[in-house]
Design an enzyme around this catalytic site. Structure first.
Site, mmCIF file in Angstrom:
data_model
loop_
_atom_site.group_PDB
_atom_site.id
_atom_site.type_symbol
_atom_site.label_atom_id
_atom_site.label_comp_id
_atom_site.label_asym_id
_atom_site.label_seq_id
_atom_site.Cartn_x
_atom_site.Cartn_y
_atom_site.Cartn_z
ATOM 1 N N ARG A 54 0.837 -1.191 0.000
ATOM 2 C CA ARG A 54 0.000 0.000 0.000
ATOM 3 C C ARG A 54 0.876 1.248 0.000
ATOM 4 O O ARG A 54 0.419 2.339 0.288
ATOM 5 C CB ARG A 54 -0.929 0.001 1.213
ATOM 6 C CG ARG A 54 -0.265 0.169 2.563
ATOM 7 C CD ARG A 54 -1.311 0.189 3.665
ATOM 8 N NE ARG A 54 -0.832 0.632 4.955
ATOM 9 C CZ ARG A 54 -0.622 -0.155 6.001
ATOM 10 N NH1 ARG A 54 -0.817 -1.459 5.888
ATOM 11 N NH2 ARG A 54 -0.230 0.334 7.149
ATOM 12 N N ASN A 55 2.164 1.055 -0.313
ATOM 13 C CA ASN A 55 3.135 2.146 -0.260
ATOM 14 C C ASN A 55 3.897 2.280 -1.567
ATOM 15 O O ASN A 55 3.995 1.335 -2.354
ATOM 16 C CB ASN A 55 4.155 1.888 0.858
ATOM 17 C CG ASN A 55 3.543 1.983 2.233
ATOM 18 O OD1 ASN A 55 3.026 3.029 2.607
ATOM 19 N ND2 ASN A 55 3.581 0.897 2.988
#
Length: 389
Positions: free
Chosen positions: A191-192
């Site tokens: 998610r980064n």
């Protein structure tokens, strides 16, 4: 090619003739307007990403998932996939009949064959799913904010929908892997935007597999997480500069972050199994937030459940070591913490937010430059996560 979870890849996208029939059946009957997250779930159900689920969970399946992490038929499934509605909509729905589903843009996209409309005990659910009822936990807060009624039943989508142009559907990824002669594929969830530890782990996984599927989870996230477009652009930059051609497939997983820690690690592994992956990377504090989960709880849970048919790849802390003169991990590096540079995601986001480029020992300079040149790289109260295209 690895079997989909449950043995069959679900396909609930109907042809034009049946779509017209469904439109006529629902007529001017009840409709349900989907949020972005509900719409993402509908895509994932209909295209097989959530196989063997073919609709939003009915009550017995819901309760089994919450309490036992299995569907009623015994197949492992760790997170409830539900469609919540308010009391006004619930009163209009009749089991045995169909209701129209509309996208966040208010476009008719399909129908749900309503089997049940039921209330759920939200306080009980969060205790089981998240291990806490603390409303400071973003997953708990989101769940408690749901409406009181859930609608269960199979869905049918009129057309094939994609979250964006990078949305490689499970049937397509399976064809791609076969075309590239990838017998083994490692799936990587994120998610980064990528930092050096991510790259190190991904390349370590590639040493054990023929190919790598990098599949960021795009959808509702908490404030200060990276926005969707930032993540994708950063990965496109990294892959172009630092990976051999033909070794990596970049796709997306359109789904909200639930921040459910160990349960979400199982969920994410099953999704990658349905995409055609044979292995799945599980790092430190997968899908965690704050201090709610043990830092390696997401790895330990794989020992506590039945074999789900995809091999987890467990990784320890990765970092740059001055004495080793390169990226390494706690498992193999003999040096003290004073020699280590840990590429903390929160630290990198803080530096970028202050206009300072992270060290090359934490993030590749091309990736850092890309992120720093994005006008709104992070989720804020005013800047949306991304968008359905």
């Amino acid at each position: 090619m690895i079997e989909p979870h449950g043995g069959r890849l679900v396909d609930k996208v109907v042809g034009d003739k049946y779509a017209d029939q469904l439109r006529n059946e629902v007529g001017s009957g009840p409709r349900i307007d989907l949020s972005v997250s509900q719409y993402q779930d509908a895509i994932n159900i209909a295209t097989g990403r959530f196989s063997p689920i073919d609709g939003y969970l009915t009550q017995n399946d819901f309760l089994k998932v919450v309490h036992d992490m299995t569907l009623e038929n015994g197949v492992t499934w760790p997170l409830p996939i539900t469609l919540d509605v308010d009391s006004t909509v619930a009163e209009d729905l009749t089991p045995g009949e169909k209701a129209l589903l509309r996208s966040p843009a208010e476009e008719p996209i399909g129908v749900i064959a309503v089997e049940e409309v039921y209330k759920h005990n939200k306080d009980d659910t969060v205790e089981y799913v998240f291990g806490t009822a603390d409303q400071d936990h973003p997953g708990v807060a989101n769940y408690l904010n749901q409406e009181d009624f859930l609608v269960g039943g199979p869905i049918y989508l009129f057309d094939e929908h994609r979250y964006n142009s990078r949305d490689l559907l499970p049937a397509e990824s399976r064809v791609l892997f076969s075309h590239r002669d990838w017998e083994t594929v490692a799936g990587f969830q994120t998610r980064n935007a990528p930092h050096r530890a991510h790259e190190y782990i991904q390349k370590s996984a590639l040493e054990q597999a023929d190919g790598l599927l990098i599949q960021p989870k795009l959808g509702d996230k908490k404030v200060d997480d990276y926005r969707d477009d930032t993540i994708l652009g950063a990965y496109e930059t990294l892959i172009e500069e630092y990976y051999r051609e033909g070794m990596v497939a970049l796709s997306v997983f359109p789904s909200q972050m639930r921040y459910a820690g160990p349960r979400e690690a199982i969920f994410d592994a099953i999704v990658r199994k349905n995409q055609g992956c044979t292995h799945f990377v599980v790092g430190r504090d997968h899908a965690g937030v704050g201090d709610y989960y043990h830092e390696f709880g997401a790895q330990r849970i794989f020992d506590d459940i039945a074999d789900i048919g995809i091999e987890p790849l467990f990784y320890d802390y990765a970092f740059y070591c001055h004495s080793c003169d390169g990226m390494t991990s706690e498992k193999i590096c003999p040096h003290t913490s004073e020699e280590q540079v840990h590429p903390s995601g929160s630290r990198i986001r803080s530096l970028i937010g202050e206009g300072e480029q992270p060290s090359t020992k934490m993030m590749r300079p091309e990736v850092a430059s890309y992120v720093m040149n994005v006008d709104e790289p992070f989720v804020t109260e005013d800047a949306p996560v991304g968008g359905v295209q």
